[in-house]
Design a protein around this motif. Sequence first.
Motif, PDB file in Angstrom:
ATOM      1  N   GLY A  43       0.810  -1.201   0.000  1.00 37.00           N
ATOM      2  CA  GLY A  43       0.000   0.000   0.000  1.00 37.00           C
ATOM      3  C   GLY A  43       0.849   1.259   0.000  1.00 37.00           C
ATOM      4  O   GLY A  43       1.803   1.384  -0.764  1.00 37.00           O
ATOM      5  N   ASP A  44       0.511   2.177   0.898  1.00 37.50           N
ATOM      6  CA  ASP A  44       1.269   3.419   1.016  1.00 37.50           C
ATOM      7  C   ASP A  44       2.124   3.410   2.284  1.00 37.50           C
ATOM      8  O   ASP A  44       2.152   4.385   3.060  1.00 37.50           O
ATOM      9  CB  ASP A  44       0.320   4.622   1.031  1.00 37.50           C
ATOM     10  CG  ASP A  44      -0.342   4.848  -0.323  1.00 37.50           C
ATOM     11  OD1 ASP A  44       0.305   4.579  -1.354  1.00 37.50           O
ATOM     12  OD2 ASP A  44      -1.510   5.293  -0.354  1.00 37.50           O
ATOM     13  N   ALA A  45       2.836   2.304   2.524  1.00 35.03           N
ATOM     14  CA  ALA A  45       3.680   2.162   3.716  1.00 35.03           C
ATOM     15  C   ALA A  45       4.681   3.304   3.787  1.00 35.03           C
ATOM     16  O   ALA A  45       5.380   3.606   2.818  1.00 35.03           O
ATOM     17  CB  ALA A  45       4.415   0.826   3.683  1.00 35.03           C
ATOM     18  N   ALA A  46       4.765   3.925   4.975  1.00 34.72           N
ATOM     19  CA  ALA A  46       5.622   5.101   5.134  1.00 34.72           C
ATOM     20  C   ALA A  46       7.078   4.747   5.373  1.00 34.72           C
ATOM     21  O   ALA A  46       7.964   5.562   5.121  1.00 34.72           O
ATOM     22  CB  ALA A  46       5.110   5.960   6.289  1.00 34.72           C
ATOM     23  N   ALA A  85       6.564  -0.152   8.861  1.00 37.36           N
ATOM     24  CA  ALA A  85       5.145  -0.192   8.523  1.00 37.36           C
ATOM     25  C   ALA A  85       4.814  -1.401   7.654  1.00 37.36           C
ATOM     26  O   ALA A  85       3.693  -1.919   7.682  1.00 37.36           O
ATOM     27  CB  ALA A  85       4.728   1.093   7.824  1.00 37.36           C
ATOM     28  N   ALA A  86       5.791  -1.871   6.886  1.00 40.30           N
ATOM     29  CA  ALA A  86       5.583  -3.022   6.006  1.00 40.30           C
ATOM     30  C   ALA A  86       6.258  -4.271   6.553  1.00 40.30           C
ATOM     31  O   ALA A  86       6.665  -5.154   5.799  1.00 40.30           O
ATOM     32  CB  ALA A  86       6.116  -2.708   4.607  1.00 40.30           C
ATOM     33  N   THR A 104      10.201  -1.033  -0.067  1.00 38.95           N
ATOM     34  CA  THR A 104      10.061  -2.177  -0.960  1.00 38.95           C
ATOM     35  C   THR A 104      10.577  -3.413  -0.242  1.00 38.95           C
ATOM     36  O   THR A 104      11.405  -3.301   0.671  1.00 38.95           O
ATOM     37  CB  THR A 104      10.848  -1.968  -2.272  1.00 38.95           C
ATOM     38  OG1 THR A 104      10.735  -3.152  -3.089  1.00 38.95           O
ATOM     39  CG2 THR A 104      12.318  -1.715  -1.978  1.00 38.95           C
ATOM     40  N   VAL A 105      10.088  -4.580  -0.649  1.00 38.75           N
ATOM     41  CA  VAL A 105      10.645  -5.835  -0.131  1.00 38.75           C
ATOM     42  C   VAL A 105      11.418  -6.562  -1.228  1.00 38.75           C
ATOM     43  O   VAL A 105      11.775  -7.723  -1.080  1.00 38.75           O
ATOM     44  CB  VAL A 105       9.549  -6.741   0.464  1.00 38.75           C
ATOM     45  CG1 VAL A 105       8.943  -6.086   1.699  1.00 38.75           C
ATOM     46  CG2 VAL A 105       8.469  -7.096  -0.557  1.00 38.75           C
ATOM     47  N   VAL A 130      -2.198  -8.751   3.081  1.00 38.94           N
ATOM     48  CA  VAL A 130      -2.010  -7.383   3.562  1.00 38.94           C
ATOM     49  C   VAL A 130      -0.738  -7.367   4.400  1.00 38.94           C
ATOM     50  O   VAL A 130      -0.691  -7.937   5.485  1.00 38.94           O
ATOM     51  CB  VAL A 130      -3.225  -6.903   4.370  1.00 38.94           C
ATOM     52  CG1 VAL A 130      -2.973  -5.504   4.922  1.00 38.94           C
ATOM     53  CG2 VAL A 130      -4.478  -6.915   3.496  1.00 38.94           C
ATOM     54  N   GLY A 131       0.291  -6.738   3.889  1.00 36.92           N
ATOM     55  CA  GLY A 131       1.615  -6.823   4.500  1.00 36.92           C
ATOM     56  C   GLY A 131       1.950  -5.687   5.429  1.00 36.92           C
ATOM     57  O   GLY A 131       3.121  -5.476   5.757  1.00 36.92           O
ATOM     58  N   LEU A 132       0.951  -4.953   5.888  1.00 39.32           N
ATOM     59  CA  LEU A 132       1.179  -3.801   6.748  1.00 39.32           C
ATOM     60  C   LEU A 132       0.929  -4.148   8.205  1.00 39.32           C
ATOM     61  O   LEU A 132       0.092  -4.998   8.527  1.00 39.32           O
ATOM     62  CB  LEU A 132       0.250  -2.647   6.345  1.00 39.32           C
ATOM     63  CG  LEU A 132       0.382  -2.174   4.889  1.00 39.32           C
ATOM     64  CD1 LEU A 132      -0.658  -1.118   4.583  1.00 39.32           C
ATOM     65  CD2 LEU A 132       1.777  -1.636   4.627  1.00 39.32           C
TER      66      LEU A 132
END
Length: 345
Positions: free
Chosen positions: A20-23, A27-28, A54-55, A75-77
Motif C-alpha cells: 500500500g502506502d507504507a511510510a 510499517a511493512a 520495498t521488499v 495485507v503486509g502492513l
Amino acid sequence: MSLESDAPGPWAPPFLLYLGDAADDLAAKTARGLAQFRPQWCAGQFRGPQCRTTVGLPDMDFVHAHAAGVRTLVVGLASAGGRLSPTMVDDIVAALGAGLDVASGLHERLAAHPSIAAAAQRHGRRLFEVRMPPPDLPVGTGRKREGRRLLTVGTDCSTGKMVTALVLEAALRARGVPADFRATGQTGILIAGRGIAIDALVADFISGGVEALSPARDDGGWDVIEGQGSLFHASFAGVALGLLHGAQPDALVLCHTPGRQHMRGLPHMAPPDLAITLEANLAAARLTNPRVQAAGIALNTSALSDAEALRLCRDTEHAFALPTCDPLRHGAAAIIDKVLACCPG
C-alpha cells in the motif's frame, strides 16, 4: 534467510504482498517478514503511489498477479490500531474482483466492511482473518507443564523478537534438537501457518492463550515463543506481561534496537536501560517459573556497519556476561550454547 516449510496455512500461495502506502520499513514489516523467511511463497508486491519502501519483489497489479498464478493477496502492513484506510478497502475490493483471495492480520476485520464482504461473495473469493483467535480459550493457571520454553522479550516494539525466535528455532533444529516456533503475532502466524495473535485476546485470556499455544511436550525439545511489545511500552506492556506469565519460560532472550531516540510511536518516552529491562522481565517471569534464566541478548544492528555491529555486540556481551549477537548477521550459535548449558533438560 529462507526457512523450509510446507504448511502455509489455509491462505494459499503464491502470495502478492500488499505494501500500500507504507511510510517506512517497519510499517511493512509483515510483508518484509514473509519475503525474508518464506520467499518461496511470494511472487510479487503491490505498492501504492505514496509507498516509501520495498521488499525487493517484482511490482504487480492485481490483474497481472492473477494471470501469473498468484492466489492470495496478503495485507503486509502492521500498524498501531491495525485499521483499514479507505484506499486499502478500495484496493482489496479490486483484488477480489481480479480473482484473488485476501488474507489480513490487521485488527480491523476484512468482513466488517460491507464493500469487501460483498465483493468476496460476488466473485466467490475467500477472506482470511489471520488475527481471529480460536474460540473457548481458557484463562491461565500458572500450573507447571512438561517441556522447555524460550521466550524473546524486548526493550520496545519491533526490536526483532520474531526474527530472533525464528533464527533460534532453526539453530536448535540444526543441532538435532526438536524445536517449534510458536507465533503470537500476525507476521509470525503468516510465516508459520499457525499460531495465536495474543494481542487479539481479551486481557483475562492472554496467559491462558499462551499456555494453549505452547502445551506440554515430552520429546526433550523446545518451544521458541515469539514475544510481543515490551514491559516498558505504555501501549503494549499488558501483552508482554501476559506472555511472560503464560509462557513459563525457562530462558529469555532480550531483543534491542540500538540508536532509537524514543519508544516506537511514543516520541515523549525514552527507551529503557537494558539492565533494568532484563531484570524486570526476569522478575515477572519468576511468577510462573522461578528458575527462569537469561540466555542472551539479540541486537538489531541493521543501521550499523559490520565493524560497529561487532564492537557493540562485544561491548554488550562484556557488560552483561551474556552471549550477544545480531542473529541475522552473526547467527545464534553462542546463544544456543548458553540455552543448552543452562537448561539441559
